[in-house]
Design an enzyme around this catalytic site. Structure first.
Site, short mmCIF file in Angstrom:
data_model
loop_
_atom_site.label_atom_id
_atom_site.label_comp_id
_atom_site.label_asym_id
_atom_site.label_seq_id
_atom_site.Cartn_x
_atom_site.Cartn_y
_atom_site.Cartn_z
N LYS A 80 91.85 53.53 -0.32
CA LYS A 80 92.26 53.93 -1.32
C LYS A 80 91.34 55.04 -1.99
CE LYS A 80 94.28 52.65 -5.82
NZ LYS A 80 94.76 51.53 -6.66
N SER A 155 99.65 51.48 -8.20
CA SER A 155 99.02 52.70 -7.90
C SER A 155 98.52 52.84 -6.39
CB SER A 155 97.78 52.98 -8.84
OG SER A 155 97.05 51.97 -8.72
N SER A 179 98.62 46.86 -8.91
CA SER A 179 98.64 47.99 -7.83
C SER A 179 98.48 47.58 -6.58
CB SER A 179 97.48 48.85 -8.52
OG SER A 179 98.09 49.54 -9.42
N1 GLN Z 1 101.08 49.73 -13.11
C1 GLN Z 1 100.01 49.30 -13.79
C2 GLN Z 1 99.48 50.48 -14.66
O1 GLN Z 1 99.92 51.38 -14.74
C3 GLN Z 1 98.81 48.61 -12.77
C4 GLN Z 1 98.00 49.52 -12.38
C5 GLN Z 1 96.89 48.86 -11.58
O2 GLN Z 1 96.94 47.78 -10.98
N2 GLN Z 1 95.97 49.74 -11.13
O3 GLN Z 1 98.46 50.08 -15.54
#
Ligand code: GLN
Length: 489
Positions: A80, A155, A179
């Site tokens: 990532k 994400s 994410s």
């Molecule tokens: N979807 C969640 C957010 O937008 C979690 C994101 C994540 O785990 N990095 O904060």
């Protein structure tokens, strides 16, 4: 071994093929690089440096020839784009870091380098890991290989799409509120978020430091066990890293699971859960019962408040963490400005996308003198209550099981104008982050539209070995994790 055989093998199988010299790291790396080139991209990668990857592969092959190889020596992996990689772009999906080449490696990258793994490329992601659909990336949306009109989740959407489409044998990700697990569910793969403190956060771009945790997206629990064995461990450079030896994740996979008890929180099966997802999850629970596992209903009322709690704490921490992007030391700087303050303003206005700005505004608001008690402090208390609910639950069950997400993958663009609808994607994943607990999502079938459904397992602190063991037993008696999206077989 030809490129097709390579593409369809799991990481564990590829590792065995490398050790027995049935294939070489150069051949493996080439096979995956070529696959990315042939238009299968899905926009899953932000950076691919083929020459550098092949150089690492040659070094790995030499190491294998010398006889000092480990299980990941020569294994191509995707990372990532939140993990700092020395000499390679690390953008975190943002314009503000679009020109940033890290001067050092994240500990996670360093550990993989020492193991002799190859960096295949850096994967696309929501900007600063804020999002559930990969649509907030400055580098554009990623397509879901199961249905290219749909999002891959986020994400870690690029990592999930890459593994599902077999553009990489496995990938790393990070999980602040879901994410890793949510995109794994949307893309029909396995996603493990370890306990907070298990994997070093050093060199992992910070979003919400008390919630962020690095982990993996793989084809199977077995593959995740191989990767975690290399990633897990104490790091003096991360003050929240736990000084506790890693467990034998691979060695525990086959352990007997009969007699274990899974808890089914009422709140994970109520309103908002798509009935088709619910049915697939129920079927998976039946499968576990056939394996000798007992199921008990549990009540976790405060978990229903996890989303608002998270959207106070996450943005609060983000507003502080993101203060460092000011155009002075590194990253993007606005080309024209009147004075220093104007330079800050223009740099941040131009460098951050809309979702990141929304989080900075919310975070600054909840931390302001007038609202700190009403929002931030209240959310901290709620976080403690949620963690206590898990502690109580684990007195009567060994693991908690439920859906990973309320629905399967949705259409690109469907939720971009409705932040609340987007935030609700993580309703079942956020509680584990708030409590620091490990969680895993594994494929449990498909809905009528052919979109994958994810089953989530949450464990006690540092019970990654048990989670992987439970997931592995399910994957021995089902083949959902072996399906490949049409067009990518
Ligand atoms: N979807 C969640 C957010 O937008 C979690 C994101 C994540 O785990 N990095 O904060």
């Amino acid at each position: 071994m030809g490129p097709e055989a390579v593409i369809n093998k799991s990481l564990a199988e590829l590792s065995r093929a490398l050790q027995s010299k049935e294939t070489s790291s150069v051949d493996l790396t080439r096979a995956f690089l070529e696959r990315m080139d042939t238009g299968q991209g899905l926009n899953a990668f932000i950076t691919v440096d083929g020459d550098r990857a092949l150089e690492q592969a040659r070094a790995a092959d030499a190491r294998i020839a010398r006889g000092d190889a480990g299980s990941l020596t020569g294994m191509p992996l995707a990372h990532k784009d939140i993990f700092c990689t020395k000499g390679l772009l690390t953008t975190c999906g943002s314009k503000i870091l679009s020109n940033f080449v890290a001067p050092y490696n994240a500990t996670l990258i360093e550990r993989f380098n020492q193991a002799g793994a190859v960096i295949l490329g850096k994967t696309n992601m929501d900007e600063f890991a804020m999002g559930s659909s990969n649509e907030t990336s400055y580098f554009g949306a990623v397509e879901n290989p199961w249905d290219r009109a749909c999002v891959p989740g986020g994400s870690s959407g690029g990592s999930a799409a890459a593994v599902a489409a077999r553009l990489a044998p496995a990938a790393t990700g990070t999980d602040t509120g879901g994410s890793i697990r949510q995109p794994a569910a949307f893309c029909g793969i396995t996603g493990l978020k370890p306990s907070y403190g298990r994997v070093s956060r050093y060199g992992m771009v910070a979003f919400a430091s008390s919630l962020d945790q690095g982990g993996v997206l793989t084809r199977s629990a077995e593959d995740a066990a191989y990767l975690l064995s290399v990633m897990a461990g104490f790091d003096p450079r991360d003050s929240t890293s736990i000084d506790r030896p890693a467990d034998d994740y691979v060695g525990s996979l086959e352990q007997d699971i009969s007699g274990l008890t899974i808890g089914l929180p009422r709140q994970f099966f109520g309103e908002g859960l798509d009935p088709e997802v619910g049915r697939r999850v129920e079927a998976a629970i039946e499968e576990y019962k056939r394996l000798g596992v007992k199921a008990v209903d549990i009540d976790m009322p405060n978990c229903s408040l996890a989303v608002p709690c998270y959207y106070v704490l996450g943005p609060a921490e983000a507003s502080s963490n993101l203060a460092r992007y000011d155009g002075v030391r590194y990253g993007y700087r606005a080309p024209e400005y009147a004075d220093l303050i104007d330079m800050y303003k223009k740099t941040r206005s131009q460098g951050f996308g809309a979702e990141v700005k929304r989080r900075i505004l919310i975070g600054t608001y909840v931390l302001s003198a007038g609202y700190y008690d009403a929002y931030y402090l209240k959310a901290l208390k709620l976080r403690r209550l949620i963690a206590q609910e898990f502690e109580q639950a684990f007195q009567i069950c060994d693991l908690i099981v439920g859906p990973t997400t309320p629905t399967t993958a949705f259409k690109l663009g469907a939720k971009v104008d409705d932040p609340i609808a987007m935030y609700l994607n993580d309703i079942y994943t956020i509680p584990a982050n708030l409590s620091g607990l490990p969680g895993i999502s594994i494929p449990a079938g498909f809905d009528n539209a052919g979109h994958p459904v994810g089953l989530q397992l949450i464990g006690r602190y540092f019970d990654e070995a048990r989670l992987l063991n439970m997931a592995h037993h399910y994957q021995r008696v089902t083949d959902w994790h072996k399906h490949t999206p049409a067009g990518f077989a």
